[in-house]
Design a protein around this motif. Sequence first.
Motif, short mmCIF file in Angstrom:
data_model
loop_
_atom_site.label_atom_id
_atom_site.label_comp_id
_atom_site.label_asym_id
_atom_site.label_seq_id
_atom_site.Cartn_x
_atom_site.Cartn_y
_atom_site.Cartn_z
N GLY A 169 57.97 24.67 -102.69
CA GLY A 169 57.32 24.01 -103.81
C GLY A 169 58.20 22.98 -104.52
N GLN A 170 59.50 23.28 -104.63
CA GLN A 170 60.43 22.37 -105.30
C GLN A 170 60.38 20.98 -104.67
N ASP A 171 60.40 20.98 -103.31
CA ASP A 171 60.39 19.72 -102.59
C ASP A 171 59.06 19.01 -102.76
N LEU A 172 57.99 19.78 -102.76
CA LEU A 172 56.67 19.19 -102.91
C LEU A 172 56.53 18.58 -104.31
N ILE A 173 57.08 19.27 -105.32
CA ILE A 173 57.03 18.74 -106.68
C ILE A 173 57.75 17.39 -106.74
N ALA A 174 58.97 17.37 -106.19
CA ALA A 174 59.75 16.12 -106.23
C ALA A 174 59.06 15.02 -105.44
N ALA A 175 58.58 15.37 -104.23
CA ALA A 175 57.93 14.36 -103.38
C ALA A 175 56.67 13.82 -104.06
N THR A 176 55.94 14.72 -104.71
CA THR A 176 54.71 14.31 -105.39
C THR A 176 55.03 13.42 -106.58
N CYS A 177 56.00 13.85 -107.37
CA CYS A 177 56.33 13.11 -108.60
C CYS A 177 56.91 11.73 -108.28
N LYS A 178 57.52 11.59 -107.11
CA LYS A 178 58.04 10.27 -106.71
C LYS A 178 56.91 9.26 -106.54
N THR A 210 69.34 23.97 -93.68
CA THR A 210 68.87 24.69 -94.86
C THR A 210 67.90 23.82 -95.64
N GLY A 211 68.16 22.51 -95.61
CA GLY A 211 67.25 21.59 -96.27
C GLY A 211 65.84 21.73 -95.74
N TRP A 212 65.74 21.85 -94.43
CA TRP A 212 64.41 22.04 -93.82
C TRP A 212 63.83 23.38 -94.21
N SER A 213 64.69 24.43 -94.11
CA SER A 213 64.15 25.78 -94.26
C SER A 213 63.73 26.08 -95.71
N VAL A 214 64.31 25.35 -96.69
CA VAL A 214 63.88 25.61 -98.06
C VAL A 214 62.88 24.55 -98.56
N LYS A 232 56.55 21.79 -113.58
CA LYS A 232 57.39 22.99 -113.63
C LYS A 232 57.08 23.88 -114.83
N SER A 233 56.37 23.33 -115.82
CA SER A 233 56.04 24.15 -116.99
C SER A 233 55.05 25.26 -116.61
N ASP A 234 54.44 25.14 -115.44
CA ASP A 234 53.59 26.22 -114.94
C ASP A 234 54.29 26.87 -113.75
N PRO A 235 54.66 28.16 -113.86
CA PRO A 235 55.44 28.81 -112.80
C PRO A 235 54.73 28.81 -111.44
N ARG A 236 53.40 28.66 -111.47
CA ARG A 236 52.66 28.65 -110.19
C ARG A 236 52.95 27.40 -109.37
N SER A 237 53.57 26.40 -110.02
CA SER A 237 53.82 25.15 -109.30
C SER A 237 54.77 25.34 -108.12
N HIS A 238 55.60 26.38 -108.19
CA HIS A 238 56.61 26.56 -107.14
C HIS A 238 56.00 26.96 -105.80
N THR A 239 54.81 27.54 -105.86
CA THR A 239 54.17 27.95 -104.60
C THR A 239 52.89 27.15 -104.35
N ALA A 240 52.61 26.19 -105.24
CA ALA A 240 51.34 25.47 -105.15
C ALA A 240 51.37 24.41 -104.05
#
Length: 182
Positions: A28-37, A21-25, A50-58
């Motif tokens: 955007g959430q993972d990309l945000i975390a990976a980017t912010c790291k 499931t980790g792979w399949s999900v 995350k203050s911009d809702p478009r970030s989840h699919t960006a």
Amino acid sequence: MRTASSKVRLLLSVILIFSITGWSVSDGQDLIAATCKQTLYFDVCVSLLKSDPRSHTADLQGLLAISLNQTIAQGQQMIGNLTALKDHVDHVSGEDDSYVAACLNDCLVEYSDAVENLRQSLEALGKEEYEHVNDLVSAAMTDSGTCEDGLEEETGHFSPLWDSNDYFWKLCSISLAITKLF
Ligand SMILES: *[C@@H]1O[C@H](CO)[C@@H](O)[C@H](O)[C@H]1NC(C)=O
Ligand SMILES: *[C@@H]1O[C@H](CO)[C@@H](O)[C@H](O)[C@H]1NC(C)=O
């Protein structure tokens, strides 16, 4: 013995399910975390994006655009607040105020500059000119530092705008770190 090995099997299946499931999900959430790291300010970065809702699919480019846009918004708020402060100081008479007014005026010029640089950086991003984005965001970052330095020089301590200047600086730093990922 049997119980132990079935517990191990259960544990293994749980791990397997989690990793699947980790792979399949991995969205955007993972990309945000990976980017912010990759930035110096993980928490600030996550809440900024995350203050911009478009970030989840960006994608990464979209995340950088969001970061730059939010930094522009912050810079515009700074300009509004500086204008109000300066108007206030202009209307209060006092020996020390003229220098303060001059500092605030410098800050206004610097933040107007910063916002202009950030606007251009968004255009450069659209053309995938990442070196140019880097230069423009660096210039914006320097501007906020110059504002703070000018105020500190006069007062000899952190200025009342320290928090806002510092936050703006961090936002620029985050955009720079993301730019370096391209
Ligand atoms: C950035 O702001 C511009 C202008 O408001 C807007 O057109 C654009 O969609 C925004 N981009 C992102 C990713 O927020
Ligand atoms: C501008 O002033 C408002 C009201 O005092 C405050 O909430 C906001 O954080 C300030 N923004 C910046 C960028 O300093």
